[in-house]
Design a protein around this motif. Structure first.
Motif, PDB file in Angstrom:
ATOM      1  N   GLU A  73      18.432  -7.369 -29.791  1.00 46.31           N
ATOM      2  CA  GLU A  73      19.702  -8.212 -30.411  1.00 46.31           C
ATOM      3  C   GLU A  73      18.976  -9.448 -30.678  1.00 46.31           C
ATOM      4  N   LEU A  74      18.577 -10.136 -30.519  1.00 43.87           N
ATOM      5  CA  LEU A  74      17.779 -11.393 -31.344  1.00 43.87           C
ATOM      6  C   LEU A  74      17.201 -11.473 -32.507  1.00 43.87           C
ATOM      7  N   HIS A  75      17.325 -10.472 -33.163  1.00 43.57           N
ATOM      8  CA  HIS A  75      17.651  -9.652 -34.409  1.00 43.57           C
ATOM      9  C   HIS A  75      19.183  -9.814 -35.412  1.00 43.57           C
ATOM     10  N   HIS A  76      19.781  -9.437 -34.349  1.00 49.42           N
ATOM     11  CA  HIS A  76      20.835  -9.197 -34.882  1.00 49.42           C
ATOM     12  C   HIS A  76      21.666 -10.619 -35.052  1.00 49.42           C
ATOM     13  N   ARG A  77      21.046 -11.408 -33.902  1.00 42.43           N
ATOM     14  CA  ARG A  77      22.287 -12.857 -33.997  1.00 42.43           C
ATOM     15  C   ARG A  77      21.577 -13.343 -34.965  1.00 42.43           C
ATOM     16  N   MET A  78      20.306 -13.392 -35.094  1.00 45.83           N
ATOM     17  CA  MET A  78      19.750 -13.820 -36.417  1.00 45.83           C
ATOM     18  C   MET A  78      20.190 -14.265 -38.216  1.00 45.83           C
ATOM     19  N   LEU A  79      20.296 -12.283 -37.972  1.00 41.69           N
ATOM     20  CA  LEU A  79      20.619 -12.005 -39.460  1.00 41.69           C
ATOM     21  C   LEU A  79      22.234 -12.707 -39.668  1.00 41.69           C
ATOM     22  N   VAL A  80      23.131 -12.593 -38.637  1.00 34.49           N
ATOM     23  CA  VAL A  80      24.428 -13.556 -38.615  1.00 34.49           C
ATOM     24  C   VAL A  80      24.769 -14.341 -38.705  1.00 34.49           C
ATOM     25  N   GLU A  81      23.651 -15.868 -38.235  1.00 39.89           N
ATOM     26  CA  GLU A  81      23.490 -17.083 -38.103  1.00 39.89           C
ATOM     27  C   GLU A  81      22.482 -17.121 -39.475  1.00 39.89           C
ATOM     28  N   GLY A  82      21.644 -16.469 -39.873  1.00 38.60           N
ATOM     29  CA  GLY A  82      21.857 -16.517 -41.305  1.00 38.60           C
ATOM     30  C   GLY A  82      22.897 -16.634 -42.475  1.00 38.60           C
ATOM     31  N   SER A  83      23.490 -15.823 -42.309  1.00 39.13           N
ATOM     32  CA  SER A  83      24.639 -15.520 -43.583  1.00 39.13           C
ATOM     33  C   SER A  83      25.414 -16.686 -43.140  1.00 39.13           C
ATOM     34  N   VAL A  84      25.201 -17.526 -42.088  1.00 37.99           N
ATOM     35  CA  VAL A  84      26.782 -18.243 -41.777  1.00 37.99           C
ATOM     36  C   VAL A  84      25.856 -19.448 -42.227  1.00 37.99           C
ATOM     37  N   PHE A  85      24.526 -19.993 -41.802  1.00 39.85           N
ATOM     38  CA  PHE A  85      24.260 -20.630 -42.739  1.00 39.85           C
ATOM     39  C   PHE A  85      24.237 -20.693 -44.590  1.00 39.85           C
ATOM     40  N   ARG A  86      23.479 -19.443 -45.174  1.00 41.14           N
ATOM     41  CA  ARG A  86      23.744 -19.169 -47.022  1.00 41.14           C
ATOM     42  C   ARG A  86      24.807 -19.285 -47.008  1.00 41.14           C
ATOM     43  N   ALA A  87      25.906 -19.353 -46.142  1.00 38.53           N
ATOM     44  CA  ALA A  87      27.944 -18.906 -46.308  1.00 38.53           C
ATOM     45  C   ALA A  87      28.272 -21.086 -47.096  1.00 38.53           C
ATOM     46  N   ALA A  88      27.385 -21.453 -45.435  1.00 45.27           N
ATOM     47  CA  ALA A  88      27.899 -23.394 -46.008  1.00 45.27           C
ATOM     48  C   ALA A  88      26.365 -23.812 -46.785  1.00 45.27           C
ATOM     49  N   ALA A  89      25.330 -23.142 -47.077  1.00 44.13           N
ATOM     50  CA  ALA A  89      24.735 -23.664 -48.296  1.00 44.13           C
ATOM     51  C   ALA A  89      25.177 -23.563 -49.848  1.00 44.13           C
ATOM     52  N   GLU A  90      26.002 -22.455 -49.729  1.00 42.39           N
ATOM     53  CA  GLU A  90      26.694 -22.136 -51.029  1.00 42.39           C
ATOM     54  C   GLU A  90      28.040 -23.219 -50.810  1.00 42.39           C
ATOM     55  N   ARG A 127      29.913 -10.454 -30.485  1.00 42.73           N
ATOM     56  CA  ARG A 127      29.036 -10.961 -30.175  1.00 42.73           C
ATOM     57  C   ARG A 127      28.247 -11.321 -31.653  1.00 42.73           C
ATOM     58  N   PHE A 128      29.792 -11.063 -32.280  1.00 41.26           N
ATOM     59  CA  PHE A 128      29.763 -11.477 -33.854  1.00 41.26           C
ATOM     60  C   PHE A 128      29.978 -12.609 -34.110  1.00 41.26           C
ATOM     61  N   ASP A 129      31.449 -12.150 -33.245  1.00 46.68           N
ATOM     62  CA  ASP A 129      31.672 -13.658 -33.384  1.00 46.68           C
ATOM     63  C   ASP A 129      31.406 -15.022 -32.810  1.00 46.68           C
ATOM     64  N   LEU A 130      30.960 -14.720 -31.624  1.00 55.94           N
ATOM     65  CA  LEU A 130      30.361 -15.675 -30.766  1.00 55.94           C
ATOM     66  C   LEU A 130      28.760 -16.567 -32.050  1.00 55.94           C
ATOM     67  N   SER A 131      28.445 -15.234 -32.541  1.00 54.83           N
ATOM     68  CA  SER A 131      26.789 -15.977 -33.161  1.00 54.83           C
ATOM     69  C   SER A 131      27.635 -16.577 -34.162  1.00 54.83           C
ATOM     70  N   VAL A 132      28.442 -16.787 -35.249  1.00 56.91           N
ATOM     71  CA  VAL A 132      29.793 -17.359 -36.336  1.00 56.91           C
ATOM     72  C   VAL A 132      29.455 -18.335 -35.759  1.00 56.91           C
ATOM     73  N   GLY A 133      30.727 -18.266 -34.428  1.00 55.79           N
ATOM     74  CA  GLY A 133      31.426 -19.545 -34.254  1.00 55.79           C
ATOM     75  C   GLY A 133      30.153 -20.441 -32.954  1.00 55.79           C
ATOM     76  N   THR A 134      28.794 -20.453 -32.923  1.00 54.31           N
ATOM     77  CA  THR A 134      28.061 -21.032 -32.452  1.00 54.31           C
ATOM     78  C   THR A 134      27.276 -22.169 -33.544  1.00 54.31           C
ATOM     79  N   ALA A 135      26.846 -20.824 -34.972  1.00 55.13           N
ATOM     80  CA  ALA A 135      25.948 -21.354 -36.205  1.00 55.13           C
ATOM     81  C   ALA A 135      27.413 -22.140 -36.679  1.00 55.13           C
ATOM     82  N   ALA A 136      28.277 -22.089 -36.471  1.00 55.89           N
ATOM     83  CA  ALA A 136      29.129 -23.080 -37.249  1.00 55.89           C
ATOM     84  C   ALA A 136      29.485 -24.478 -36.493  1.00 55.89           C
TER      85      ALA A 136
END
Length: 147
Positions: free
Chosen positions: A113-130, A45-54
């Motif tokens: 599950e929704l909040h876990h996914r939002m947490l992971v996607e938020g981390s991807v967005f913050r890393a991409a913003a950096e 689930r973590f890999d899927l969330s990172v992949g879709t956000a990326a």
């Protein structure tokens, strides 16, 4: 004789089924089970969330099209700020997200599950913003800015 006939007819009524096991039990279940649903783990689930956000960010920002988003369990070492959640390597065009610090060191107000996914996607967005040296709120396209 009448007694024997009654006894024989009772035996005929209590007959064992044609299909039975070694100890007289009825049919056994098949050896092969029905197909099971695929396993769904936290790592998947973590890999899927990172992949879709990326993929979303790559489609919205041309600067991120050649950037590799990678997932690792833990960083090699801690820094002065504590345990990093991601590492941005601009020279190598890589962003490494660390699964365990993101999942375990962040506190959710609702554990679903929704909040876990939002947490992971938020981390991807913050890393991409950096990586882009921008604010994370600038990464969303204009159609999501209706507030």
């Amino acid at each position: 004789m009448a007694w024997r006939r009654t006894r024989t007819s009772e035996r005929a009524a209590v007959r064992r089924p044609a299909r039975h096991g070694r100890h007289g039990r009825e049919g056994r279940s098949s050896v092969v089970r029905p197909p099971l649903p695929p396993l769904d783990t936290r790592v998947d689930r973590f890999d899927l969330s990172v992949g879709t956000a990326a993929e979303f960010l790559r489609s919205a920002w041309s600067e991120l099209r050649d950037v590799r988003f990678e997932v690792a369990d833990m960083p090699a070492a801690t820094d002065d700020d504590g345990i990093p959640r991601w590492t941005v390597l601009r020279d190598e065009r890589r962003i490494i997200l660390y699964r365990l610090p993101i999942e375990r060191l962040s506190h959710l107000h609702r554990d679903d599950e929704l909040h876990h996914r939002m947490l992971v996607e938020g981390s991807v967005f913050r890393a991409a913003a950096e990586y882009l040296d921008r604010d994370p709120w600038d990464l969303g396209p204009e159609r999501f800015r209706y507030f």
